[in-house]
Design an enzyme around this catalytic site. Structure first.
Site, short mmCIF file in Angstrom:
data_model
loop_
_atom_site.label_atom_id
_atom_site.label_comp_id
_atom_site.label_asym_id
_atom_site.label_seq_id
_atom_site.Cartn_x
_atom_site.Cartn_y
_atom_site.Cartn_z
N HIS A 73 142.71 25.62 10.58
CA HIS A 73 143.80 24.70 10.95
C HIS A 73 144.54 24.21 9.72
O HIS A 73 143.97 23.99 8.65
CB HIS A 73 143.28 23.53 11.80
CG HIS A 73 142.26 22.65 11.14
ND1 HIS A 73 142.60 21.62 10.28
CD2 HIS A 73 140.91 22.61 11.25
CE1 HIS A 73 141.51 20.99 9.89
NE2 HIS A 73 140.46 21.57 10.44
N ASP A 75 146.43 21.38 9.57
CA ASP A 75 146.65 19.93 9.49
C ASP A 75 145.50 19.23 8.78
O ASP A 75 144.39 19.77 8.63
CB ASP A 75 146.86 19.33 10.88
CG ASP A 75 145.65 19.45 11.78
OD1 ASP A 75 145.00 20.52 11.77
OD2 ASP A 75 145.34 18.49 12.52
N ASP A 99 138.28 20.00 4.20
CA ASP A 99 138.57 20.17 5.63
C ASP A 99 140.06 20.35 5.85
O ASP A 99 140.76 19.37 6.10
CB ASP A 99 138.03 18.97 6.39
CG ASP A 99 138.12 19.11 7.90
OD1 ASP A 99 138.35 20.24 8.38
OD2 ASP A 99 137.97 18.10 8.59
N GLU A 129 144.48 20.28 14.78
CA GLU A 129 143.07 20.30 15.15
C GLU A 129 142.45 18.92 15.06
O GLU A 129 141.46 18.63 15.76
CB GLU A 129 142.31 21.29 14.25
CG GLU A 129 140.86 21.55 14.66
CD GLU A 129 139.85 20.57 14.04
OE1 GLU A 129 138.70 20.59 14.48
OE2 GLU A 129 140.23 19.81 13.11
N GLU A 130 143.01 18.07 14.19
CA GLU A 130 142.36 16.79 13.89
C GLU A 130 142.68 15.69 14.90
O GLU A 130 142.18 14.57 14.75
CB GLU A 130 142.79 16.31 12.48
CG GLU A 130 142.40 17.24 11.34
CD GLU A 130 140.90 17.21 11.05
OE1 GLU A 130 140.15 16.56 11.82
OE2 GLU A 130 140.49 17.82 10.06
N GLU A 158 135.79 26.41 9.04
CA GLU A 158 135.49 24.99 8.90
C GLU A 158 134.55 24.77 7.71
O GLU A 158 133.82 25.68 7.30
CB GLU A 158 134.82 24.46 10.17
CG GLU A 158 135.74 24.38 11.37
CD GLU A 158 136.64 23.15 11.36
OE1 GLU A 158 136.51 22.32 10.43
OE2 GLU A 158 137.49 23.03 12.25
N HIS A 332 137.38 14.09 5.68
CA HIS A 332 138.04 12.82 6.02
C HIS A 332 137.70 11.69 5.04
O HIS A 332 138.07 10.55 5.27
CB HIS A 332 137.70 12.38 7.45
CG HIS A 332 137.95 13.42 8.49
ND1 HIS A 332 137.65 13.23 9.81
CD2 HIS A 332 138.46 14.67 8.41
CE1 HIS A 332 137.97 14.31 10.51
NE2 HIS A 332 138.46 15.21 9.66
#
Length: 357
Positions: A73, A75, A99, A129-130, A158, A332
């Protein structure tokens, strides 16, 4: 803007990771990075490239008997004083380093530099995705162009710290509600306090013993937790309603229906409403390309503790694994970073798996 994904950058997974990190792409703001990725892929003669929204898909069409997917992903979560990237020794810091722009760099590097892989390969660079599933690029593609997703095996890039994390847990959120009778707090005996009644819900959660389930040698540790409580009317009112939000992470041997039945058993006697759920995914280790991939990695897989988009492929009957250089514990995090050596090692592993013998 001028596309920073130059041929020199594309040739080096580390430089490519940094270039991707330095294109801001918080969820729902992926147009700029998708434009750059699409421009690169459309110049590659051995790929056929399509775009849907801010999801870019490119594929080889070599007539191979097996097709695999590499997906990542584009984003990130919102920036947190960690943009643009910085380097400190063997570490690259910045939003999305772990990530999962280092994983995205794997796919983009291979898409450009490996014209004749041993399998046909579909590369996905997808949006959102987030955040909520309704925005997820793979979800949107599955509705509009399901044929794009067809494959025999998939790798989600991932963060796994360079090991294979097989399958994934399912997840379910539910609201457990307690009720009472309002009254003035000075005369509380005339009422029934719904917040006090929530104590029994919390007691059951505290006493709950989560399962540990081993499937194909991979352990999945379940968990059930209160994640939010809402209740109260005013500072002088006995509340007549309290809601406890519970998140249940369940092993992939349980279907969502079985997970819901278990929740209702745990909270028997209380009103319970399921508000969100996603099925898990079995390890997916038996497919021939999966076995060959594990051989290339050279280490035993473990179960994925968390939910990822491998579940979307599993729902279509496509076995899928998670593999990427980032540390999932840093996802994150304001101090998010990735080890340069992990990027290089993982890129070499994927090349070893996909390059013709």
């Amino acid at each position: 803007m001028e596309n920073p994904l130059t041929p020199e950058v594309l040739a080096d997974p580390v430089a490519l990771t940094r270039a991707l990190v330095d294109i801001e792409s918080v969820s729902l703001d992926e147009k700029a990075i998708a434009d750059c990725v699409e421009e690169v892929l459309r110049r590659v003669p051995h790929l056929t490239t399509y775009r849907y929204g801010n999801t870019v898909m490119a594929r080889t069409n070599l007539g191979r008997a097996t097709r695999v997917v590499l997906a990542g992903h584009l984003d990130t979560v919102p920036l947190n004083n960690n943009f643009p990237s910085t380097m400190r020794g063997d570490l690259m810091y910045g939003c999305g380093t772990s990530d999962m722009k280092s994983g995205v760099a794997y796919a983009l590097h291979l898409a450009v530099t490996l014209p004749e892989p041993r399998y046909d390969v579909t590369y996905f660079f997808y949006e959102a995705e987030e955040i909520e599933s309704k925005y997820n690029g793979l979800f949107l593609v599955a509705e509009a162009h399901p044929e794009w997703l067809q494959a025999d095996f998939a790798v989600l890039l991932e963060p796994t710290y360079g090991i294979v994390e097989a399958g994934c847990q399912g997840t379910m959120r539910a609201m457990v509600t307690t009720t009472g009778v309002r009254a003035h707090s000075a005369r509380s005996w005339h009422g029934v306090n719904a917040i006090h009644a929530a104590g029994e819900v919390l007691r059951r959660l505290t006493a709950y013993e989560a399962r540990r389930v081993t499937i194909d040698g991979c352990e999945y540790r379940e968990g059930m937790n209160a994640v939010r409580i809402h209740g109260g009317v005013a500072g002088n009112v006995v509340p007549d309603r309290c809601e406890i939000e519970v998140n249940y992470r369940f092993a992939p041997d349980r279907s969502p229906a079985e997970a819901e039945a278990h929740l209702r058993e745990v909270f028997a006697g209380f009103d319970l409403t399921v508000t969100d759920m996603a099925a898990g995914a079995a390890p997916g280790l038996e497919a021939a390309p999966a076995r060959e991939f594990l051989a290339a990695v050279g280490a035993a897989p473990i179960g994925k503790l968390g939910w990822t988009d491998v579940a979307r492929f599993a729902a279509m009957g496509i076995p899928a694994l998670n593999f990427g250089p980032g540390d999932p514990n840093l996802a994150h995090h304001p101090d998010e970073h990735v080890e340069i050596s992990k990027i290089r090692d993982g890129a070499a592993t994927l090349h070893r798996w996909l390059a013709p013998a």
